[in-house]
Design a protein around this motif. Structure first.
Motif: not given
Length: 106
Positions: A25-31, A34-40, A44-55
């Motif tokens: 995949k391709t990842s998008f990072r800060v420091k 990873i905050f997001a990934t994507h398979a070419t 579908i994109v995968c993002v990292k959220l807190s459990e509350i934000d996810q819900s």
């Protein structure tokens, strides 16, 4: 709907955001975190959220935004269907993911 080009532009618009390979995949990072990934070959994109934000985001429509179906999903990793999500909502999701990761990254 959000196309891949727009997704990448948005992901790289955040301060310190970088694009790097991550396995198949391709990842998008800060420091280096990873905050997001994507398979070419996917819309579908995968993002990292807190459990509350996810819900909160998943409550909108689980056919568009839904947790990864394993232990990673319980840690906030969330899938977003770019073909179905509205751009304004996706901007909110991606911004939330970036801030979640940036605030914890060292």
């Amino acid at each position: 709907m959000v196309d891949i080009k727009t997704f990448k532009q948005l992901a790289l618009s955040f301060p310190g955001a970088e694009e790097q390979p991550h396995f198949e995949k391709t990842s998008f990072r800060v420091k280096k975190k990873i905050f997001a990934t994507h398979a070419t070959d996917s819309h579908i994109v995968c993002v990292k959220l807190s459990e509350i934000d996810q819900s909160v985001f998943c409550a909108f429509d689980k056919t568009i935004i839904y947790p990864v179906d394993n232990k990673w999903g319980k840690q906030g990793w969330t899938l977003v269907d770019l073909k179905k999500v509205r751009k304004d909502m996706f901007v909110d999701i991606l911004t939330t993911a970036y801030k979640e990761v940036a605030s914890k990254a060292k």
